[in-house]
Motif scaffolding. Structure first.
Motif, PDB file in Angstrom:
ATOM      1  N   LYS A  93       0.139  -1.233   0.036  1.00 30.43           N
ATOM      2  CA  LYS A  93      -0.093  -0.131  -0.033  1.00 30.43           C
ATOM      3  C   LYS A  93       0.708   0.971   0.368  1.00 30.43           C
ATOM      4  CE  LYS A  93      -3.492   1.832   2.725  1.00 30.43           C
ATOM      5  NZ  LYS A  93      -4.427   1.189   3.738  1.00 30.43           N
ATOM      6  N   ARG A  94       0.771   1.723  -0.745  1.00 28.37           N
ATOM      7  CA  ARG A  94       2.154   3.367  -1.275  1.00 28.37           C
ATOM      8  C   ARG A  94       0.973   4.481   0.043  1.00 28.37           C
ATOM      9  NH1 ARG A  94       2.965   7.920  -3.985  1.00 28.37           N
ATOM     10  NH2 ARG A  94       4.926   7.224  -5.562  1.00 28.37           N
ATOM     11  N   CYS A  95       2.796   5.129  -0.172  1.00 31.79           N
ATOM     12  CA  CYS A  95       2.767   6.081   1.570  1.00 31.79           C
ATOM     13  C   CYS A  95       3.909   7.148   0.677  1.00 31.79           C
ATOM     14  CB  CYS A  95       2.215   5.355   2.419  1.00 31.79           C
ATOM     15  SG  CYS A  95       1.010   4.595   3.263  1.00 31.79           S
TER      16      CYS A  95
ATOM     17  N   ALA B  15       8.110   7.374  -2.471  1.00 36.27           N
ATOM     18  CA  ALA B  15       7.325   6.243  -2.410  1.00 36.27           C
ATOM     19  C   ALA B  15       8.156   5.230  -0.882  1.00 36.27           C
ATOM     20  CB  ALA B  15       6.826   5.332  -3.504  1.00 36.27           C
TER      21      ALA B  15
ATOM     22  N   TYR C 146       6.113   2.273   1.142  1.00 34.94           N
ATOM     23  CA  TYR C 146       5.383   0.881   1.384  1.00 34.94           C
ATOM     24  C   TYR C 146       4.738   0.672   2.394  1.00 34.94           C
ATOM     25  CZ  TYR C 146       5.751   1.736  -3.518  1.00 34.94           C
ATOM     26  OH  TYR C 146       6.383   2.185  -4.843  1.00 34.94           O
TER      27      TYR C 146
ATOM     28  N   ARG D 237      -5.668  -0.418  -4.190  1.00 37.27           N
ATOM     29  CA  ARG D 237      -4.320  -0.154  -3.567  1.00 37.27           C
ATOM     30  C   ARG D 237      -4.637   0.258  -2.560  1.00 37.27           C
ATOM     31  NH1 ARG D 237      -0.196   2.598  -7.035  1.00 37.27           N
ATOM     32  NH2 ARG D 237      -0.890   4.590  -6.273  1.00 37.27           N
ATOM     33  N   GLU D 238      -4.801   2.544  -2.335  1.00 36.98           N
ATOM     34  CA  GLU D 238      -5.477   2.396  -0.838  1.00 36.98           C
ATOM     35  C   GLU D 238      -7.046   2.704  -0.120  1.00 36.98           C
ATOM     36  OE1 GLU D 238      -3.918   3.960  -3.430  1.00 36.98           O
ATOM     37  OE2 GLU D 238      -1.891   4.115  -3.189  1.00 36.98           O
TER      38      GLU D 238
END
Length: 84
Positions: free
Chosen positions: A7-9, A15, A17, A28-29
């Motif tokens: 999950k991208r943060c 980035a 994850y 994804r989010e």
């Protein structure tokens, strides 16, 4: 079906994850079931909550390719085979 995926943060061009257990139909989010790890590809840092990952794998969760590679490097699957 549950998957272990990234999950991208983080911010733009920087980035990081989270490794999460999430329903397959979620985006994804989307909302995750549980956070089970963290991965920073820039600093090459990884934190894994191994008991939580083993719990989801025993319940039938499928890791994505990248999460599988990260878990293999950390030795999660050897612990899974030792527990069985």
């Amino acid at each position: 079906m549950v998957k272990l995926r990234l999950k991208r943060c983080g911010r733009k061009q920087r980035a990081v994850y989270r490794i999460v257990a999430i329903d397959v139909r979620s985006r994804r989010e989307g909302r995750d079931l549980r956070k089970v790890g963290f991965y920073d590809p820039i600093k090459n840092q990884t934190y894994l909550n191994v008991p939580a990952i083993l719990y989801f794998l025993e319940k039938g969760a499928q890791p994505t390719g990248t999460v599988h590679d990260i878990s293999t490097r950390a030795g999660v699957f050897t612990e899974l085979h030792l527990n069985q």
